[in-house]
Scaffold this motif. Structure first.
Motif, PDB file in Angstrom:
ATOM      1  N   GLU A 235       0.833  -1.200   0.000  1.00 47.49           N
ATOM      2  CA  GLU A 235       0.000   0.000   0.000  1.00 47.49           C
ATOM      3  C   GLU A 235       0.870   1.252   0.000  1.00 47.49           C
ATOM      4  O   GLU A 235       0.593   2.224  -0.716  1.00 47.49           O
ATOM      5  N   GLN A 236       1.945   1.245   0.802  1.00 41.60           N
ATOM      6  CA  GLN A 236       2.845   2.393   0.812  1.00 41.60           C
ATOM      7  C   GLN A 236       3.476   2.597  -0.557  1.00 41.60           C
ATOM      8  O   GLN A 236       3.583   3.728  -1.049  1.00 41.60           O
ATOM      9  N   ALA A 237       3.921   1.483  -1.175  1.00 38.76           N
ATOM     10  CA  ALA A 237       4.574   1.591  -2.474  1.00 38.76           C
ATOM     11  C   ALA A 237       3.595   2.063  -3.546  1.00 38.76           C
ATOM     12  O   ALA A 237       3.955   2.834  -4.436  1.00 38.76           O
ATOM     13  N   ARG A 238       2.332   1.611  -3.472  1.00 45.97           N
ATOM     14  CA  ARG A 238       1.326   2.069  -4.444  1.00 45.97           C
ATOM     15  C   ARG A 238       1.097   3.579  -4.314  1.00 45.97           C
ATOM     16  O   ARG A 238       0.989   4.290  -5.315  1.00 45.97           O
ATOM     17  N   GLN A 239       1.018   4.066  -3.077  1.00 48.21           N
ATOM     18  CA  GLN A 239       0.833   5.504  -2.893  1.00 48.21           C
ATOM     19  C   GLN A 239       2.058   6.274  -3.378  1.00 48.21           C
ATOM     20  O   GLN A 239       1.926   7.334  -4.008  1.00 48.21           O
ATOM     21  N   PHE A 240       3.227   5.747  -3.100  1.00 49.99           N
ATOM     22  CA  PHE A 240       4.458   6.362  -3.568  1.00 49.99           C
ATOM     23  C   PHE A 240       4.432   6.479  -5.085  1.00 49.99           C
ATOM     24  O   PHE A 240       4.736   7.533  -5.660  1.00 49.99           O
ATOM     25  N   ALA A 241       4.050   5.380  -5.775  1.00 50.74           N
ATOM     26  CA  ALA A 241       4.015   5.375  -7.235  1.00 50.74           C
ATOM     27  C   ALA A 241       2.939   6.306  -7.779  1.00 50.74           C
ATOM     28  O   ALA A 241       3.097   6.902  -8.855  1.00 50.74           O
TER      29      ALA A 241
ATOM     30  N   ILE B 239       0.724  -3.858 -10.525  1.00 55.70           N
ATOM     31  CA  ILE B 239       0.719  -2.397 -10.533  1.00 55.70           C
ATOM     32  C   ILE B 239       1.134  -1.940 -11.929  1.00 55.70           C
ATOM     33  O   ILE B 239       1.886  -2.636 -12.624  1.00 55.70           O
ATOM     34  N   CYS B 240       0.601  -0.811 -12.363  1.00 56.13           N
ATOM     35  CA  CYS B 240       0.906  -0.256 -13.690  1.00 56.13           C
ATOM     36  C   CYS B 240       1.455   1.163 -13.497  1.00 56.13           C
ATOM     37  O   CYS B 240       0.699   2.134 -13.491  1.00 56.13           O
ATOM     38  N   ILE B 241       2.757   1.278 -13.317  1.00 55.82           N
ATOM     39  CA  ILE B 241       3.375   2.586 -13.139  1.00 55.82           C
ATOM     40  C   ILE B 241       3.548   3.226 -14.511  1.00 55.82           C
ATOM     41  O   ILE B 241       4.091   2.599 -15.425  1.00 55.82           O
ATOM     42  N   PRO B 242       3.082   4.463 -14.707  1.00 55.08           N
ATOM     43  CA  PRO B 242       3.195   5.102 -16.029  1.00 55.08           C
ATOM     44  C   PRO B 242       4.647   5.214 -16.469  1.00 55.08           C
ATOM     45  O   PRO B 242       5.558   5.371 -15.647  1.00 55.08           O
ATOM     46  N   LEU B 243       4.847   5.116 -17.789  1.00 55.07           N
ATOM     47  CA  LEU B 243       6.182   5.335 -18.332  1.00 55.07           C
ATOM     48  C   LEU B 243       6.538   6.805 -18.179  1.00 55.07           C
ATOM     49  O   LEU B 243       5.697   7.687 -18.368  1.00 55.07           O
TER      50      LEU B 243
ATOM     51  N   GLY C 250       6.780  -5.053  -0.926  1.00 55.59           N
ATOM     52  CA  GLY C 250       5.777  -6.052  -0.585  1.00 55.59           C
ATOM     53  C   GLY C 250       5.472  -7.035  -1.691  1.00 55.59           C
ATOM     54  O   GLY C 250       4.480  -7.751  -1.625  1.00 55.59           O
ATOM     55  N   GLY C 251       6.319  -7.083  -2.743  1.00 58.68           N
ATOM     56  CA  GLY C 251       6.129  -8.063  -3.808  1.00 58.68           C
ATOM     57  C   GLY C 251       5.311  -7.577  -4.990  1.00 58.68           C
ATOM     58  O   GLY C 251       4.695  -8.381  -5.691  1.00 58.68           O
ATOM     59  N   LEU C 252       5.288  -6.263  -5.251  1.00 57.29           N
ATOM     60  CA  LEU C 252       4.549  -5.743  -6.397  1.00 57.29           C
ATOM     61  C   LEU C 252       5.209  -6.163  -7.713  1.00 57.29           C
ATOM     62  O   LEU C 252       6.418  -6.391  -7.770  1.00 57.29           O
ATOM     63  N   VAL C 253       4.397  -6.240  -8.764  1.00 59.82           N
ATOM     64  CA  VAL C 253       4.877  -6.589 -10.105  1.00 59.82           C
ATOM     65  C   VAL C 253       4.383  -5.510 -11.066  1.00 59.82           C
ATOM     66  O   VAL C 253       3.176  -5.362 -11.282  1.00 59.82           O
ATOM     67  N   ASP C 254       5.301  -4.745 -11.628  1.00 57.27           N
ATOM     68  CA  ASP C 254       4.956  -3.647 -12.543  1.00 57.27           C
ATOM     69  C   ASP C 254       4.918  -4.166 -13.979  1.00 57.27           C
ATOM     70  O   ASP C 254       5.960  -4.442 -14.573  1.00 57.27           O
ATOM     71  N   VAL C 255       3.718  -4.278 -14.539  1.00 62.14           N
ATOM     72  CA  VAL C 255       3.580  -4.846 -15.886  1.00 62.14           C
ATOM     73  C   VAL C 255       4.000  -3.860 -16.970  1.00 62.14           C
ATOM     74  O   VAL C 255       4.058  -4.236 -18.142  1.00 62.14           O
ATOM     75  N   ASN C 256       4.290  -2.612 -16.607  1.00 55.85           N
ATOM     76  CA  ASN C 256       4.726  -1.626 -17.599  1.00 55.85           C
ATOM     77  C   ASN C 256       6.234  -1.563 -17.759  1.00 55.85           C
ATOM     78  O   ASN C 256       6.724  -0.966 -18.723  1.00 55.85           O
ATOM     79  N   HIS C 257       6.998  -2.129 -16.819  1.00 49.15           N
ATOM     80  CA  HIS C 257       8.447  -1.986 -16.876  1.00 49.15           C
ATOM     81  C   HIS C 257       9.217  -3.300 -16.857  1.00 49.15           C
ATOM     82  O   HIS C 257      10.421  -3.296 -17.082  1.00 49.15           O
TER      83      HIS C 257
END
Length: 507
Positions: free
Chosen positions: A400-406, A493-497, A431-438
């Motif tokens: 949750e912290q990492a999602r808010q950070f992103a 998670i999908c962090i924008p490019l 926490g084990g997130l997987v960014d499908v954009n990077h």
């Protein structure tokens, strides 16, 4: 003055509706949640299964479609009472793609807020800063608390984060105008409260520093930076970003605060950093905080030995421990099953006790056949559960912290490797997130346990049609099944490019 008899929907707080200034009874909590789903996607059809997922999450009702239909009927009666019975709804209509809430003839407070923010930007661009500040305060007054208050689940949480980000941005703009007008002393109390409310917004912290500096309170401004640095190091293992670093340097150099109406100094946008390239010299250092998600050998031994050492009397104990620690309902059920079997097995000896020299009764024989396999089963089962470390509450908090950070700083999140399990020296545990954009195809294959060809197809589609905005697009683009996406939704998670085009890693 004529009363506006249009429907008014409010989501910037608890979900409410009004007609001619009078509240509309939206019915039970779940019915109100169905309305909230439709308001979040107002004007767009929402399939029934998506409404069920958003409102009920992992515990959908057996007849979810019928329950949604019942609640929609209740909403139609409440929101459109003049509609003739058994006639198609116009406000809340059923289309081939799902239910759609048409708000063209209604008022939504979130839309009012966004329109006021745009109007303030135009007023500021036209060199009317005081009017812009007043417009922003009017927009911010629409908020009555957290958006969609009281509603849980990923759909509402994503909308809540998005709206909170827009609210914090509006406050930042208001503070910028105040600083440019030389009203530092007036905005310091409000900025102090905003920093506590939005601790991840470095812009608000930087503005508080500059306001204190402008008011001649340099020591307090430096204390704000020290507190922020401690917070970001403790929470993310990372130093404050460029905005705060620049404000800090100006204060240390005793540079005069910006005079009234002076344009705010431009802050360079952080460029995308390749995972193999060294960080730019201007970036603050980051510190590694290793993950703590590996299985503990002590826990594994405890789970395996206790059932055997206690002759199955404590076969249930490890599962209860795992349930409490992991907040896992399945382990509560498992502990209850083992406990019930234990009680049943022991009761067979109590029902028909025999002496040492007497031949065992049928009940006792059955008890032995229950308790002995129960001890072995509990030992093996417990060891397997202990090895699979599970989704501890700490991991949920880190995600949750990492999602808010992103959400608040995607460029910085990319730099430090959020959602990148392929980077061994990441600055903090996400926490084990997987960014499908990077991630590249091999890493996606490993992280999501997909065939390599399927992971390559995801990367190819990403390059051809653009990055993903949300994990659900993996289903709509027919790249993954809905079952696979739902199974992994907690860590996708999908962090924008951060650049127009970025080659996939290791592709």
């Amino acid at each position: 003055m004529a009363v506006d008899d249009r429907l008014r929907f409010e989501v910037l707080g608890e979900v409410r509706a009004f007609r001619a200034g009078l509240p509309v009874d939206l019915g039970p909590a779940k019915q109100r949640a169905v309305l909230a789903v439709l308001l979040v996607q107002a004007g767009r059809p929402v399939p029934t299964h998506q409404i069920v997922d958003a409102v009920w999450g992992d515990e959908p009702p057996e007849n979810g479609a019928n329950v949604v239909q019942k609640y929609v009927a209740g909403l139609r009666r409440a929101l459109d009472p003049d509609r003739a019975p058994r006639t198609p709804g116009e406000l809340l209509a059923l289309t081939g793609s799902g239910y759609v809430l048409r708000t063209a003839d209604a008022v939504v407070d979130a839309d009012e807020f966004q329109a006021a923010v745009k109007r303030a930007a135009a007023e500021r661009a036209a060199n009317h800063p005081l009017e812009a500040a007043s417009t922003l305060r009017g927009a911010l007054a629409l908020w009555r608390g957290d958006a969609l208050a009281g509603l849980g689940g990923s759909v509402f949480e994503a909308a809540r984060i998005r709206l909170a980000d827009a609210r914090a941005s509006a406050w930042e703009t208001w503070a910028e105008i105040g600083l440019a007008q030389g009203r530092a002393a007036m905005i310091i109390p409000e900025l102090t409260q905003l920093v506590a409310e939005f601790p991840l917004r470095e812009g608000l912290r930087a503005q508080l520093m500059l306001a204190l500096h402008q008011a001649g309170r340099q020591a307090e401004a430096l204390a704000v930076f020290r507190d922020a640095r401690e917070y970001f190091l403790d929470e993310f293992g990372a130093e404050p970003g460029e905005k705060m670093q620049e404000a800090h340097r100006r204060i240390l150099r005793s540079e005069p605060a910006p005079p009234p109406d002076a344009p705010a100094p431009s802050i360079p946008v952080q460029a995308q950093v390749s995972p193999t390239a060294p960080p730019p010299a201007r970036l603050p250092p980051v510190y590694w905080r290793p993950s703590n998600q590996r299985a503990s050998i002590v826990e594994v031994l405890f789970a395996a030995i206790v059932p055997l050492a206690t002759c199955t009397m404590a076969s249930w104990s490890y599962f209860l421990y795992a349930a409490v620690r992991r907040r896992d309902r399945a382990q509560f059920i498992t502990a209850a099953v083992y406990f019930v079997l234990l009680v049943f097995g022991v009761s067979l000896f109590v029902i028909d006790p025999t002496g040492i020299d007497e031949e065992a009764s049928a009940a006792e024989t059955l008890g032995v056949f229950i308790l002995l396999p129960l001890a072995i089963s509990a030992a093996v089962h417990g060891a397997v559960v202990a090895v699979r470390t599970g989704d501890y509450e700490r991991a949920k908090t880190l995600r949750e912290q990492a999602r808010q950070f992103a959400t608040f700083d995607p460029a910085r999140a990319v730099e430090v490797g959020v959602g990148r399990p392929d980077i061994l020296s990441r600055p903090f545990d996400d926490g084990g997130l997987v960014d499908v954009n990077h991630l590249g195809p091999y890493e996606l294959s490993q992280a999501l346990k997909l065939p390599l060809a399927q992971a390559q197809q995801i990367v190819f589609d990403r390059e051809r049609r653009g990055p993903f905005v949300q994990p659900g697009e993996l289903v709509s683009r027919e790249l993954l099944s809905e079952r696979v996406v739902k199974r992994n939704a907690y860590r996708l998670i999908c962090i924008p490019l951060t650049s127009q085009r970025e080659p996939a890693a290791n592709s």
